[in-house]
Motif scaffolding. Structure first.
Motif, PDB file in Angstrom:
ATOM      1  N   ASN A   1      -0.424   4.232   0.231  1.00 44.56           N
ATOM      2  CA  ASN A   1      -1.071   5.217   1.080  1.00 44.56           C
ATOM      3  C   ASN A   1      -1.393   4.576   2.418  1.00 44.56           C
ATOM      4  O   ASN A   1      -2.416   3.908   2.577  1.00 44.56           O
TER       5      ASN A   1
ATOM      6  N   GLU B   1      -9.590   3.185  10.083  1.00 42.77           N
ATOM      7  CA  GLU B   1     -10.596   3.296  11.137  1.00 42.77           C
ATOM      8  C   GLU B   1     -10.267   2.393  12.329  1.00 42.77           C
ATOM      9  O   GLU B   1     -10.738   2.625  13.434  1.00 42.77           O
TER      10      GLU B   1
ATOM     11  N   TYR C   1       0.841  -1.192   0.000  1.00 41.42           N
ATOM     12  CA  TYR C   1       0.000   0.000   0.000  1.00 41.42           C
ATOM     13  C   TYR C   1       0.880   1.247   0.000  1.00 41.42           C
ATOM     14  O   TYR C   1       1.710   1.418   0.872  1.00 41.42           O
TER      15      TYR C   1
ATOM     16  N   PRO D   1      -3.244   0.507   6.026  1.00 38.75           N
ATOM     17  CA  PRO D   1      -3.721   1.193   4.820  1.00 38.75           C
ATOM     18  C   PRO D   1      -4.861   2.138   5.155  1.00 38.75           C
ATOM     19  O   PRO D   1      -5.580   1.933   6.142  1.00 38.75           O
ATOM     20  N   MET D   2      -5.005   3.155   4.325  1.00 39.96           N
ATOM     21  CA  MET D   2      -5.985   4.184   4.639  1.00 39.96           C
ATOM     22  C   MET D   2      -7.414   3.633   4.665  1.00 39.96           C
ATOM     23  O   MET D   2      -8.265   4.143   5.376  1.00 39.96           O
ATOM     24  N   ASP D   3      -7.670   2.579   3.901  1.00 39.56           N
ATOM     25  CA  ASP D   3      -9.033   2.037   3.932  1.00 39.56           C
ATOM     26  C   ASP D   3      -9.302   1.239   5.213  1.00 39.56           C
ATOM     27  O   ASP D   3     -10.425   0.828   5.454  1.00 39.56           O
ATOM     28  N   LYS D   4      -8.250   1.037   6.001  1.00 39.68           N
ATOM     29  CA  LYS D   4      -8.479   0.345   7.279  1.00 39.68           C
ATOM     30  C   LYS D   4      -8.047   1.209   8.459  1.00 39.68           C
ATOM     31  O   LYS D   4      -7.840   0.710   9.564  1.00 39.68           O
TER      32      LYS D   4
END
Lengths: 715, 300
Positions: free
Chosen positions: A436, A464, A434, A459-462
């Motif tokens: 990002n 959270e 990744y 990663p930015m999609d995780k």
């Protein structure tokens, strides 16, 4: 039976034939101590003392500078000289062991091996210590003299003792290590190689494993060795770490233990060297490294390190396709090459390049296996996830989200929610997957108490998964140790280089409004959004009211994207508040002319000290050749205010750097100090011109303008 | 007395000495001869306490020599390549030996330098090879040690100095307790001076005997017999070391007593018979040939 008289006589004999080493030691220590101190004294910039106007205060700082020079500069140079000197002295004194005819002479004398060893050992110590002590004793009064006779004697003495102790420790450690390698080897090259390998192997492996290890070797591993362990395994680095002050910051009370371990290892090396010397075969003279164990222990770690370095070398070469295959190639090549070369050197013949084929294969296979095990996670290290109910806590360090967090390695933030920890561990990926992502270092502590580190990227999609921690009040308080937790403590704001003066809170309402803005900024500051780049034009500094006293919560924070709520609030009071370079306008340019002056701050204050009367500021002599003084020379001989036309200002502004951020870089020699600008915000700031940005003709034009303006003012 | 008992020494995989036994008595000149690579220098270094033997013992006046200053103070070792500090003069080197050997005779040393025209203040590395050899011998003699070990020290000396040094050795032996141990390939020199000779070959000692008794046990003769069977009868009667025939003239080297050989020859009635003197060199060649050290077949 060891006779002191025999040792004494033989020591004198060693010294009699070591004139070149004594001279070298004296010259080395002379340059490391007195010369470097005087050089530093002559060459030091006192520009940072420009704000000091009191002579006593100046002398205090001057004395501090000398204390610093003695302990840090001379201590470091003495340490460097002592560590190199130890190698030279050990080799020089026991060099006879490498020459067959000389061994015949020494070993046929009516002396025991112990007497021969001790006499050589003592001669080596004397060759280094006497010049070192002499030069140290010269350095101390020089430092007192350079401090202007007002030196803080206690501080200087402490610095002097530190300057004596650390190089001595460094010398003893290297000297004893080198004695062992000399005894095991039959020639100089093998001695030097063995000393380098054994002295630096732990440091090399530490660096190999610690610097981007997870990136180079495709693993989540995070090397966790600290300075204490490093010193324990590699006492050679102990004096260096102590000298550069790492120990003070991170190790605290470990200093004594580190010194004890270093001396213990040095003592063991001494006993080993003496033991080997007693049994050392005279016929080793002129041969390579005959001791098979020592030879193996030299070439194997060097070859493994070279193999691992081969993988890192791959990154420098920049190969991206078939990375695994190339990794294997570079690893095996570097490992085999190093092993073969060392084998040849140890046997002193190129025929021995492949004399230890089996060992070579095993070494290369180990290096290769290591990187493959990391890459393919053969041992399941990277995929390992502890059971949720087995997680007790974790210490976590989140970076890259924002760079203004606080982190204390000795007192890390500990989080206890196993669900969150488990989610983070599950979400962790390698950077290569990744682009990002934000990095997270976690130390998981299972209920068993055994801890292990992992270095992940989230990663930015995780991202959270990190939110529960980031929004945790304890974590927030941890990373902002100077957090102003309520409005009552909000006292004021200083806006450096943004506008003139400071904002002082006048009443509770204002305090509440400012605190709300500040709190919103912090929330945003801690958000998980990536920050944009900006050009900083100033700093923001909050003052905190605390128990009737005020302290300041200085944050070197750039302005554009953070603290925007605070600034928006303040802008109501400061219409001209500049948030960016583009917001800045030059009202007036005042040029501090420093033409032809050679007056330095030191001379300036020396003049102040003269009892003869008023301060002499030197004489300004106009010169046809205009030039800009560098930042190093301060306190110009005269100030002239120049008023420029709007066109001239526009032209000049292209070359000026009216930014504190950029000004901070002026320690480098690539800027000219130009003068002071008054900004539209009401602030006067220094401005600089980068060397090379103006052509000679433009400088000439500027000189002409300045000269004309100057004359206008003068007459 | 130096006693060498079962000394062995191995360098890597090469066995340099194997179970060497010998005794060097006081007051005699001991010559150590041997083939190339026989282990002479190794043995001398072990006797001097420079090398440690892998097995066996060396005692000097009943003191073990290894790491024992008491024993080593009785020995002065002169190697074939004596070390001198670079840029040092004879007087500088003198300081080292004076400190280490209590009975070093400084005055005598200076007298030697003067007599042999060696400049005491000239740097030794400007000396010729022979001058360095002389210098090292003077250090050895003046050190006053009981044993002086010379490893090919005579090589490089001119004949006059060589004779003088021999005379010096003899004089030393007359005036004090002095035992030179000399290793050399120059057997003619050794023959003149040595009382006792040890022969080393391939790491083992072939013999260690008094020179005279050694010569008495081996005889070389030239003879002509009427019948060839007489030659066979003679050779059957004594252990023959070497036999050579040129025409009808036989040259035979054999072991035995003079009386027995004379009696046997008389009984065979040779046409011609002459007993020849045997030199140390011939003994050396003869004994080593017996031990298989013979390269004649390569060129004959």
């Amino acid at each position: 039976m060891t006779s002191k008289n025999s040792i004494y006589k033989m020591t004198l004999e060693h010294l009699r034939h070591s004139g070149w080493m004594i001279a070298l030691s004296f010259i080395g220590n002379l340059f490391a101590g007195p010369v470097i101190l005087l050089f530093e004294y002559s060459n030091r910039d006192y520009d940072y003392l420009a704000t000091i106007y009191d002579a006593k205060e100046f002398l205090f700082y001057k004395s501090s500078v000398m204390v610093s020079s003695l302990a840090d500069l001379c201590g470091s140079t003495f340490l460097a000289v002592s560590m190199i000197g130890a190698l030279i002295v050990a080799l020089g004194i026991f060099y006879y062991l490498f020459q067959s005819s000389k061994v015949d002479l020494y070993h046929s004398l009516p002396l025991t091996r112990n007497e021969l060893f001790y006499s050589g050992y003592l001669a080596g110590l004397l060759i280094w210590f006497v010049p070192f002590i002499l030069n140290s004793l010269i350095t101390l009064p020089l430092a007192i003299f350079c401090a202007g006779g007002f030196a803080h004697i206690n501080m200087l003495l402490v610095a002097f003792l530190k300057m004596l102790a650390i190089p001595t420790l460094g010398f003893i450690i290297i000297y004893h290590l080198c004695l062992v390698t000399v005894m095991l080897s039959g020639n100089m090259s093998n001695t030097i190689i063995a000393t380098l390998v054994w002295g630096t192997a732990p440091i090399v492996f530490y660096l190999l494993f610690n610097v981007h290890f997870e990136q180079y070797f495709d693993t989540f591993h995070k090397f966790t060795i600290n300075e204490f362990l490093l010193c324990a395994f590699a006492p050679v680095v102990a004096p260096i770490i102590i000298q550069v002050g790492q120990m003070d910051d991170n190790m605290g009370n470990m200093l004594g233990i580190i010194i004890f371990i270093s001396l213990l290892i040095a003592a063991i090396n001494f006993l080993v060297a003496r033991g080997i010397y007693q049994k050392r075969k005279s016929e080793l003279a002129g041969r390579g490294m005959e001791n098979k164990v020592a030879a193996l222990l030299t070439r194997t770690p060097a070859s493994i390190a070279a193999g691992l370095f081969g993988v890192i070398f791959l990154y420098f070469v920049g190969i991206s396709n078939r990375r695994v295959l190339w990794s294997i190639f570079f690893c095996v090549f570097f490992s085999v090459f190093t092993f073969a070369v060392l084998s040849a050197v140890q046997k002193k013949t190129v025929k021995a390049l492949f004399a230890h084929k089996a060992q070579m294969v095993v070494t290369a296979a180990f290096s290769m296996g290591f990187i493959l095990a990391c890459h393919f996670d053969i041992f399941g290290y990277d995929t390992y996830l502890p059971a949720k109910d087995n997680i007790a806590s974790c210490e976590i360090r989140i970076s890259a989200m924002n760079q203004y967090y606080y982190y204390d390695e000795d007192n890390p933030y500990t989080y206890h929610n196993p669900d969150v920890i488990y989610d983070i561990l599950t979400a962790g990926v390698e950077k290569s997957e990744y682009a990002n992502a934000t990095s997270v270092t976690v130390k998981v502590i299972p209920k068993s108490g055994f801890s292990y580190y992992r270095s992940y990227y989230i990663p930015m999609d995780k991202v959270e998964t990190l939110r529960p921690i980031i929004e945790d009040d304890d974590y927030f308080a941890y990373i902002y140790q100077d957090y102003i937790d309520n409005a009552n403590r909000m006292s004021g704001v200083y806006l450096h280089d943004l506008t003139r003066g400071s904002f002082q809170v006048e009443d509770a309402t204002q305090a509440e409004q400012l605190w709300q803005a500040y709190h919103m900024d912090l929330q945003e500051h801690c958000s998980m959004e990536e920050q944009t780049s900006y050009i900083a034009v100033g700093d923001i500094e909050f003052s905190i009211r605390e128990n009737d006293s005020e302290n300041y919560c200085m944050r070197d924070l750039p302005i554009k994207s953070t603290f925007r709520y605070t600034l928006a609030y303040l802008k109501e009071h400061y219409p001209n508040l500049a948030l960016h370079k583009d917001d800045l306008k030059i009202n007036e340019l005042r040029v501090n002319l420093s033409l032809g002056t050679e007056t330095t701050v030191e001379e300036y204050y020396q003049e102040m000290l003269t009892p003869s009367g008023p301060v002499k500021r030197g004489t300004y002599e106009a010169s046809e050749d205009y030039y800009f003084e560098t930042y190093a020379t301060i306190e110009p001989v005269a100030d002239y205010e120049c008023s420029f036309s709007p066109e001239e200002l526009t032209w000049l502004y292209n070359y000026l750097e009216p930014s504190r951020d950029h000004a901070d870089r002026l320690n480098a020699d690539n800027y000219y100090y130009f003068g002071e600008i008054e900004l539209n915000t009401g602030v006067n700031i220094s401005c600089y011109i980068k060397k090379g940005t103006m052509t000679d003709s433009e400088i000439s034009t500027l000189a002409t303008i300045v000269n004309e303006k100057k004359r206008l003012i003068e007459y | 007395m130096i006693q060498i008992h079962n000394i062995s020494k191995t360098f890597e995989n090469y066995k340099a000495l194997s179970d060497i036994c010998a005794t060097i008595k006081e007051g005699q000149v001991f010559g150590l001869i041997g083939t190339n690579g026989a282990g002479k220098s190794t043995l001398l270094r072990i006797i001097s306490g420079i090398y440690q033997a892998d097995g066996g013992t060396v005692t000097v006046d009943e003191e073990p020599v290894w790491d024992n200053p008491k024993a080593k103070s009785l020995i002065f070792y002169l190697s074939d390549d004596q070390y001198f500090y670079p840029n040092e003069t004879p007087m500088d080197m003198l300081k080292l030996y004076e400190k280490q050997y209590e009975s070093f005779d400084r005055a005598r040393f200076l007298k030697f330098l003067e007599s042999f025209h060696l400049d005491k203040n000239r740097r030794i590395n400007t000396f010729s090879k022979g001058m360095k050899k002389q210098l090292s011998i003077f250090y050895g003699i003046c050190a006053g040690t009981k044993y002086l070990i010379c490893d090919e020290t005579f090589d490089g000396l001119d004949p006059v100095v060589r004779q003088t040094v021999k005379s010096l050795f003899v004089k030393e032996m007359e005036t004090r307790d002095f035992t030179p141990i000399i290793a050399s390939h120059n057997l003619r020199e050794l023959e003149d001076i040595c009382d006792h000779v040890g022969l080393l070959h391939r790491g083992g000692i072939l013999f260690s005997k008094d020179l005279e008794s050694m010569k008495l046990g081996i005889y070389k003769m030239q003879c002509v017999f009427k019948n060839i069977g007489d030659v066979t009868a003679l050779c059957d009667a004594f252990p023959v070391i070497h036999q050579e025939m040129r025409g009808s003239l036989y040259t035979i080297t054999l072991r035995g007593t003079r009386e027995d050989i004379d009696a046997k020859i008389a009984s065979l009635s040779p046409v011609f018979y002459e007993l020849l003197p045997l030199s140390l060199e011939e003994i050396f060649i003869t004994e080593t040939e017996v031990a298989g050290y013979d390269f004649k077949e390569l060129y004959l």
